[in-house]
Design a protein around this motif. Structure first.
Motif, PDB file in Angstrom:
ATOM      1  N   LEU A  52       0.815  -1.212   0.000  1.00  0.00           N
ATOM      2  CA  LEU A  52       0.000   0.000   0.000  1.00  0.00           C
ATOM      3  C   LEU A  52       0.849   1.263   0.000  1.00  0.00           C
ATOM      4  O   LEU A  52       0.401   2.317  -0.473  1.00  0.00           O
ATOM      5  N   ALA A  53       2.060   1.182   0.532  1.00  0.00           N
ATOM      6  CA  ALA A  53       2.920   2.356   0.586  1.00  0.00           C
ATOM      7  C   ALA A  53       3.228   2.909  -0.803  1.00  0.00           C
ATOM      8  O   ALA A  53       3.543   4.094  -0.953  1.00  0.00           O
ATOM      9  N   PHE A  54       3.120   2.049  -1.813  1.00  0.00           N
ATOM     10  CA  PHE A  54       3.409   2.482  -3.189  1.00  0.00           C
ATOM     11  C   PHE A  54       2.154   2.957  -3.922  1.00  0.00           C
ATOM     12  O   PHE A  54       2.224   3.254  -5.124  1.00  0.00           O
ATOM     13  N   LEU A  55       1.000   3.008  -3.204  1.00  0.00           N
ATOM     14  CA  LEU A  55      -0.265   3.426  -3.806  1.00  0.00           C
ATOM     15  C   LEU A  55      -0.450   2.788  -5.186  1.00  0.00           C
ATOM     16  O   LEU A  55      -0.464   3.467  -6.218  1.00  0.00           O
ATOM     17  N   PRO A  56      -0.615   1.473  -5.218  1.00  0.00           N
ATOM     18  CA  PRO A  56      -0.737   0.758  -6.499  1.00  0.00           C
ATOM     19  C   PRO A  56      -2.072   1.047  -7.184  1.00  0.00           C
ATOM     20  O   PRO A  56      -2.924   1.770  -6.642  1.00  0.00           O
ATOM     21  N   GLY A  57      -2.249   0.459  -8.374  1.00  0.00           N
ATOM     22  CA  GLY A  57      -3.512   0.605  -9.084  1.00  0.00           C
ATOM     23  C   GLY A  57      -4.659   0.002  -8.300  1.00  0.00           C
ATOM     24  O   GLY A  57      -4.465  -0.759  -7.352  1.00  0.00           O
ATOM     25  N   MET A  58      -5.861   0.314  -8.730  1.00  0.00           N
ATOM     26  CA  MET A  58      -7.041  -0.083  -7.970  1.00  0.00           C
ATOM     27  C   MET A  58      -7.161  -1.593  -7.742  1.00  0.00           C
ATOM     28  O   MET A  58      -7.522  -2.008  -6.620  1.00  0.00           O
ATOM     29  N   PRO A  59      -6.879  -2.465  -8.722  1.00  0.00           N
ATOM     30  CA  PRO A  59      -7.012  -3.912  -8.453  1.00  0.00           C
ATOM     31  C   PRO A  59      -6.081  -4.383  -7.321  1.00  0.00           C
ATOM     32  O   PRO A  59      -6.522  -5.096  -6.408  1.00  0.00           O
ATOM     33  N   ILE A  60      -4.809  -3.985  -7.381  1.00  0.00           N
ATOM     34  CA  ILE A  60      -3.866  -4.398  -6.332  1.00  0.00           C
ATOM     35  C   ILE A  60      -4.208  -3.722  -5.016  1.00  0.00           C
ATOM     36  O   ILE A  60      -4.116  -4.332  -3.947  1.00  0.00           O
ATOM     37  N   LEU A  61      -4.602  -2.461  -5.075  1.00  0.00           N
ATOM     38  CA  LEU A  61      -5.011  -1.741  -3.871  1.00  0.00           C
ATOM     39  C   LEU A  61      -6.160  -2.474  -3.173  1.00  0.00           C
ATOM     40  O   LEU A  61      -6.158  -2.649  -1.945  1.00  0.00           O
TER      41      LEU A  61
END
Length: 395
Positions: free
Chosen positions: A286-295
């Motif tokens: 989460l620290a990398f603010l991934p795209g919505m699917p991974i988030l």
């Protein structure tokens, strides 16, 4: 069995009602942020204040529940919430909203009332499951996250608060008329000094408080700040952000009785090991603010593990402190509440200063790893601290 089930159902419904009220500020925070032009830090303070009072009141309310019984204390708590909920819909500035937000925190202390009420009805080998089911009252925040933005859009944010008033009255009446304290409940109540001495005599209570600081605190912190993050960072609409937050809360809530059940069967330590390890890993993602699917996967994964951890912690509380469940529940619950108070403040300040939430999520990861180490060193390798049969003063 009928009395046990009735007590569990009533407590869970009352707890759900309280948490629905407790969670009203968070899903409406984007509305207030726009209405009053709030910074990230101001919005963080707004959603964190209910958590603060809710955490501080858990210890005294737990003691009151031990002293007077859950039936009376829970009924009075539900009726007492009528004042802040009514006032919430009358606020007209950020300052008055902050004051009412703090008052709404009383609802967050409700867990410490129902936990000893439920535990007294169930035998030790089934308390983990029973308390896990009771803990599903966390779902109240999911109800608020899902419904509050929609009600605000259709009825206005003021009415969104006021529609909860009759619900509180009905729930208070049901709890008083149908609720019963467990037969054989201890009448002789130790003094406050005797109650609090358990934290000196049994240091394992502080270890459990640390674990709940991360498991429940992490759950609360994410659930109250997630709508702001999804709206500001991912551009979601407020109802969409509320729905996704409700999903996070629902997964954590459903996992809680599973955690209690597994703790009944295999012990709390293995469940907590898995919880802290997985939470630490997903927090880094989460620290990398991934795209919505991974988030979505990361948040739901954290939700599930935090729910399991919540159930495991309170299985340990009821097992090792059967005579002081309310008092220790208050301490542990207060720690969990404080764990939900500070992260939203940190997230708001970090975002204002650094323009990113990365540092906040990395701190969650580090706290989870710290708890993993403590769990291994204290609970697994110093099992004598956790032996219920040992004398209370031996640790």
């Amino acid at each position: 069995m009928g009395g046990r089930v009735r007590a569990l159902v009533l407590s869970t419904l009352a707890f759900t009602t309280c948490f629905a009220v407790w969670g009203l500020i968070s899903p409406l925070a984007p509305t207030f942020r726009e209405l009053y032009g709030l910074s990230g830090a101001q919005a963080g303070l707004l959603v964190a204040l209910p958590v603060l009072l809710g955490s501080l009141l858990r210890l005294p309310l737990g003691i009151l529940a031990d002293r007077y019984g859950g039936r009376l204390v829970f009924t009075l708590l539900l009726l007492g919430l009528l004042l802040p909920v009514g006032l919430a819909g009358m606020t007209s500035s950020y300052a008055t909203l902050l004051a009412v937000s703090l008052m709404l925190g009383v609802a967050g202390a409700s867990f410490a009332v129902g936990a000893p009420f439920v535990a007294a009805w169930w035998p030790p080998d089934r308390q983990g499951l029973a308390l896990g089911v009771y803990g599903m009252g966390n779902f109240g925040t999911a109800i608020s996250s899902f419904l509050a933005p929609k009600l605000a859009d259709s009825l206005g944010w003021r009415t969104t608060f006021w529609v909860h008033l009759p619900v509180l009255v009905v729930m208070a009446a049901l709890f008083w008329l149908l609720g019963r304290d467990a037969p054989g409940r201890v009448v002789r109540v130790p003094s406050l000094r005797e109650r609090l001495s358990v934290f000196r005599r049994r240091p394992i209570s502080w270890v459990l408080a640390l674990f709940y600081f991360v498991t429940f605190g992490g759950f609360v912190a994410i659930s109250v700040y997630l709508p702001i993050l999804l709206v500001s960072e991912y551009g979601l609409s407020r109802p969409d952000a509320g729905t996704r937050t409700a999903g996070f809360v629902a997964v954590a809530t459903l996992a809680r009785p599973i955690g209690g059940y597994l703790a009944d069967r295999v012990g709390g330590a293995p469940i907590l090991n898995a919880t802290f390890l997985v939470v630490a890993a997903f927090a880094v993602v989460l620290a990398f603010l991934p795209g919505m699917p991974i988030l979505t996967v990361a948040f739901l994964g954290i939700a599930g593990m935090l729910g399991l951890g919540n159930g495991a912690v309170f299985k340990l509380v009821s097992s090792y402190f059967p005579a002081e469940t309310g008092t220790v529940t208050g301490l542990v619950g207060a720690a969990g509440g404080l764990g939900g108070f500070f992260p939203p403040l940190v997230m708001g300040v970090v975002h204002d200063v650094a323009g990113s939430y990365a540092i906040a999520f990395m701190l969650l990861s580090e706290f989870a790893l710290l708890c993993l180490v403590v769990n291994i060193l204290v609970i697994q390798h110093r099992a004598s601290l956790l032996t219920p049969e040992e004398g209370e003063g031996s640790s």
